[in-house]
Write an enzyme that holds these catalytic residues in place. Structure first.
Site, mmCIF file in Angstrom:
data_model
loop_
_atom_site.group_PDB
_atom_site.id
_atom_site.type_symbol
_atom_site.label_atom_id
_atom_site.label_comp_id
_atom_site.label_asym_id
_atom_site.label_seq_id
_atom_site.Cartn_x
_atom_site.Cartn_y
_atom_site.Cartn_z
ATOM 1 N N LYS A 30 3.417 18.698 -10.389
ATOM 2 C CA LYS A 30 4.623 19.077 -9.946
ATOM 3 C C LYS A 30 5.342 17.896 -9.108
ATOM 4 C CE LYS A 30 5.769 20.506 -5.888
ATOM 5 N NZ LYS A 30 5.837 21.189 -4.826
ATOM 6 N N GLY A 112 10.733 22.492 -2.165
ATOM 7 C CA GLY A 112 11.411 21.519 -1.380
ATOM 8 C C GLY A 112 11.604 20.224 -2.005
ATOM 9 N N ARG A 140 14.129 26.623 5.789
ATOM 10 C CA ARG A 140 13.419 25.449 5.796
ATOM 11 C C ARG A 140 14.340 24.223 6.082
ATOM 12 N NH1 ARG A 140 9.911 25.182 0.199
ATOM 13 N NH2 ARG A 140 8.570 23.656 1.444
ATOM 14 N N SER A 187 7.194 15.206 5.177
ATOM 15 C CA SER A 187 7.200 13.911 4.637
ATOM 16 C C SER A 187 8.258 13.561 3.586
ATOM 17 C CB SER A 187 5.870 13.422 4.283
ATOM 18 O OG SER A 187 5.437 14.057 3.038
ATOM 19 N N SER A 215 1.189 14.869 5.451
ATOM 20 C CA SER A 215 1.316 14.310 3.969
ATOM 21 C C SER A 215 1.435 12.793 3.565
ATOM 22 C CB SER A 215 2.331 15.402 3.232
ATOM 23 O OG SER A 215 1.999 16.796 3.599
ATOM 24 N N GLU A 334 -1.207 21.032 1.629
ATOM 25 C CA GLU A 334 -0.852 22.041 0.814
ATOM 26 C C GLU A 334 -2.487 22.587 0.190
ATOM 27 O OE1 GLU A 334 -0.512 18.970 -3.129
ATOM 28 O OE2 GLU A 334 0.939 19.198 -1.590
ATOM 29 N N ARG A 406 0.613 29.489 -3.401
ATOM 30 C CA ARG A 406 -0.867 28.876 -2.941
ATOM 31 C C ARG A 406 -1.112 30.337 -2.137
ATOM 32 N NH1 ARG A 406 -1.125 24.187 -4.925
ATOM 33 N NH2 ARG A 406 0.822 22.551 -4.726
#
Length: 446
Positions: A30, A112, A140, A187, A215, A334, A406
């Site tokens: 992705k 995101g 977010r 990030s 990240s 993640e 996740r």
């Protein structure tokens, strides 16, 4: 309004009765697909993306770019098993850059990459671009991108929220220049500015002012992909100042890019080998990559497995034992849900550190993991920047996902070892891993 049946349905997580022995073709990355879509859309000539990921997040990105005038043609070769094939063989997207235009409306879903990477693109459009998305997307943070774009010359209407919904009033160009941002919460704030910077009149100099930067592999991925299409990028790793990235203005090349398998999405399948003492082959695992998921080789080996990276892919083998781990996951946050799931089945405690930013992801992942594992009988405690996990005998029950892909795969991992686990809304895995239930049961031979 009646609830969406897919969001309330319970999926009985398959229980493994024997060691897993399987080859799993993991769909494309992705992170790479969505960065490649942006760069190809800003290029000065057409390009190709081969074996792209077709998931909710990437289809939202493609739809948004089409809204702004980019041509994206999808083709599947006659030798392919089709667009829905597990490995995407034969599928390609032809990207035809065009003058970016408004008015346009972008649905970011809860992606995101879409909500952060596209406002800088929209600032280059000729007209207004309105951004909206799922309810969770409103929570977010976007302030890093919004505030930076204003400094660089963009006009944005967000009613002071620093979050969705918002409208970018594109002027056909953007001055660019130097900007200071605090990217401690994501990030993606840095990557968002770098990806479009070659099209800014002055390029960009991004100075990160925060005390932490999660990240980092994702920023390195952005830089590598920019350089691959002809951009000049100066970074801390290339001898520049710490926490400063510079991109020079210039034309981007159209490329013919084959997308790597998504290594973070390989996690549950590698975990299956670890949990069952089995063996899983992931074909086409790259020998060199900026994907954070590559760190799984090291982490899962420390937790009791072994791996071999060959030309044809990665073979991961479980030993039959799972060990706890003390690890800083700040660069690879993640991976935390899957690691937490494995740690809950280990023979000793684990401490996962450096991931306070996960409270701002698709859901508050630290709170969600704590609640869901504990409701199955676990002993998980939130810390200031992570989780402490003391393994206990778990039992069946409902594992809620909070519309977080996740979380769903973490529950499936636990279900391998614990009978009676039911995953609520397993369909949320379509965000980045389409057909997960079929891939999972296929791995188990169900």
């Amino acid at each position: 309004m009646a609830p969406n049946p897919a969001h309330t349905a319970l999926w009985p997580a398959p229980h493994a009765s024997e060691a897993v022995a399987a080859t799993v073709h993991v769909p494309g990355s992705k992170s790479v697909t969505n960065r490649a879509l942006v760069l190809a859309s800003l290029a000065s000539e057409p390009g190709w993306l081969r074996r792209p990921l077709r998931s909710r997040d990437t289809l939202l990105m493609a739809a948004a770019l089409r809204e702004m005038g980019v041509g994206i043609e999808e083709t599947v070769s006659s030798s392919s098993s089709g667009a829905g094939s597990p490995d995407g063989t034969g599928e390609a997207w032809r990207i035809l850059p065009a003058g970016l235009r408004g008015p346009a409306t972008v649905d970011v879903g809860n992606a995101g990459t879409v909500m952060r990477f596209l406002p800088p693109v929209a600032a280059l459009a000729d007209g207004p671009v309105h951004f909206d998305g799922d309810p969770r997307a409103y929570e977010r943070p976007l302030n890093g991108v919004v505030d930076a774009l204003r400094v660089l010359g963009a006009r944005i209407d967000d009613e002071g929220r620093g979050a969705l919904p918002l409208t970018v009033h594109g002027g056909g160009a953007l001055d660019g220049g130097t900007v200071e941002i605090d990217a401690s919460s994501s990030s993606q704030f840095v990557s968002a500015l770098l990806l479009s910077a070659p099209r800014f009149n002055q390029g960009v100099e991004v100075r990160h002012t925060g005390s932490t930067l999660p990240s980092m592999p994702h920023i390195r991925m952005t830089v590598d992909m920019l350089r691959a299409v002809g951009a000049q990028v100066d970074t801390p790793e290339s001898g520049g100042e710490p926490n400063v990235w510079r991109v020079t203005p210039g034309a981007l090349l159209g490329r013919d890019l084959t997308i790597e398998p998504d290594l973070s999405n390989a996690q549950p399948f590698l975990a299956a080998a670890l949990v069952t003492g089995g063996r899983v082959l992931i074909p086409d695992w790259p020998a060199r990559t900026t994907q954070p998921g590559d760190r799984l080789r090291e982490i899962f080996t420390e937790m009791g497995g072994s791996c071999e990276l060959a030309d044809y892919g990665l073979v991961f083998t479980g030993s039959g034992s799972i060990h706890g781990i003390d690890v800083d996951l700040g660069d690879v946050g993640e991976l935390t849900p899957g690691i937490a799931a494995v740690a809950a089945l280990a023979d000793s405690p684990s401490t996962l550190r450096g991931v306070s930013h996960l409270r701002l992801h698709e859901t508050d992942r630290l709170a969600a993991l704590t609640k869901e594992i504990n409701e199955l009988g676990g002993d998980v405690t939130e810390t200031a920047d992570g989780l402490h996990i003391r393994p206990r005998r778990l039992h069946g029950g409902i594992f809620h996902t909070y519309d977080d892909h996740r979380m769903a795969t973490a529950g499936a991992i636990i279900g391998l070892a614990v009978e009676g686990v039911q995953i609520e809304n397993v369909a949320t895995t379509a965000k980045t891993l389409p057909d997960f239930p079929e891939l999972w049961t296929g791995m188990l031979g169900v």
